[in-house]
Design a protein around this motif. Structure first.
Motif, mmCIF file in Angstrom:
data_model
loop_
_atom_site.group_PDB
_atom_site.id
_atom_site.type_symbol
_atom_site.label_atom_id
_atom_site.label_comp_id
_atom_site.label_asym_id
_atom_site.label_seq_id
_atom_site.Cartn_x
_atom_site.Cartn_y
_atom_site.Cartn_z
ATOM 1 N N LYS A 43 79.711 -9.156 1.450
ATOM 2 C CA LYS A 43 79.268 -9.660 0.153
ATOM 3 C C LYS A 43 78.866 -11.114 0.336
ATOM 4 N N LEU A 44 78.092 -11.640 -0.588
ATOM 5 C CA LEU A 44 77.535 -12.972 -0.427
ATOM 6 C C LEU A 44 77.816 -13.837 -1.646
ATOM 7 N N VAL A 45 78.305 -15.047 -1.396
ATOM 8 C CA VAL A 45 78.517 -16.059 -2.431
ATOM 9 C C VAL A 45 77.636 -17.243 -2.080
ATOM 10 N N GLY A 91 74.467 -10.169 -6.567
ATOM 11 C CA GLY A 91 74.740 -8.847 -7.115
ATOM 12 C C GLY A 91 75.272 -8.924 -8.531
ATOM 13 N N VAL A 92 75.668 -10.114 -8.954
ATOM 14 C CA VAL A 92 76.124 -10.350 -10.324
ATOM 15 C C VAL A 92 75.046 -11.185 -11.003
ATOM 16 N N GLU A 93 74.644 -10.777 -12.204
ATOM 17 C CA GLU A 93 73.525 -11.454 -12.871
ATOM 18 C C GLU A 93 73.831 -12.900 -13.235
ATOM 19 N N GLU A 94 74.949 -13.137 -13.881
ATOM 20 C CA GLU A 94 75.290 -14.484 -14.363
ATOM 21 C C GLU A 94 76.008 -15.278 -13.272
ATOM 22 N N PRO A 95 75.701 -16.569 -13.147
ATOM 23 C CA PRO A 95 76.458 -17.403 -12.209
ATOM 24 C C PRO A 95 77.881 -17.619 -12.726
ATOM 25 N N VAL A 121 85.497 -15.907 -8.964
ATOM 26 C CA VAL A 121 84.648 -15.520 -7.840
ATOM 27 C C VAL A 121 85.213 -14.268 -7.172
ATOM 28 N N LEU A 122 86.524 -14.252 -6.947
ATOM 29 C CA LEU A 122 87.145 -13.094 -6.311
ATOM 30 C C LEU A 122 87.023 -11.848 -7.195
ATOM 31 N N ALA A 123 87.153 -12.013 -8.508
ATOM 32 C CA ALA A 123 86.991 -10.887 -9.422
ATOM 33 C C ALA A 123 85.564 -10.366 -9.386
ATOM 34 N N ALA A 124 84.585 -11.266 -9.316
ATOM 35 C CA ALA A 124 83.184 -10.856 -9.258
ATOM 36 C C ALA A 124 82.894 -10.138 -7.943
ATOM 37 N N LEU A 125 83.554 -10.570 -6.853
ATOM 38 C CA LEU A 125 83.374 -9.909 -5.572
ATOM 39 C C LEU A 125 83.930 -8.485 -5.610
ATOM 40 N N GLU A 126 84.995 -8.280 -6.375
ATOM 41 C CA GLU A 126 85.572 -6.945 -6.506
ATOM 42 C C GLU A 126 84.606 -5.990 -7.207
ATOM 43 N N LYS A 127 83.843 -6.522 -8.166
ATOM 44 C CA LYS A 127 82.904 -5.707 -8.940
ATOM 45 C C LYS A 127 81.688 -5.288 -8.124
#
Length: 128
Positions: A43-45, A91-95, A121-127
């Protein structure tokens, strides 16, 4: 009158002192984590920050440490504007965080709870 000089004819007994070679400059930790091309399995941040201020770098480093091996972290994949701090999970629309055009002393940035941002950030990575 003839002039006489004192010369022993020997070379200097102690060699001239050489300066120690300067230590290699360490790259900031944010540069070390910069990925050339994102891999498909990871995954990418992305973090965009005004790189001339320590306040931005320390907060970015906290996110990098929190993410760890869960994702690849890119720092400044493109040149950011002045006073910019943006954290986005690809992969997530909103920053997760988007602070643009801040002026000194960067109060909105300093008011951020970085533990909360890291957990977001970690929660968004899970999604993803």
């Amino acid at each position: 009158m003839a002039r006489t000089t004192r010369s022993s004819g020997k070379a200097a007994s102690s060699p001239a002192k050489k300066k120690a070679a300067p230590a290699a400059k360490k790259e900031p930790p944010t540069k070390k984590n910069k990925a050339e091309a994102p891999t498909t399995s990871k995954k990418l941040v992305t973090i965009k920050l005004a790189s001339n201020e320590a306040a931005f770098k320390t907060r970015a480093n906290k996110i990098v440490r929190a993410v760890g091996d869960a994702a690849v972290v890119q720092v400044n994949p493109e040149k950011p504007g002045k006073g910019t701090f943006v954290v986005k999970v690809v992969g997530v629309e909103e920053p997760i965080v988007e602070l643009l055009g801040m002026k000194r002393p960067f109060q909105p940035l300093k008011a951020l709870d970085m533990d909360e941002v890291s957990s977001q950030v970690l929660a968004a990575l899970e999604k993803v």
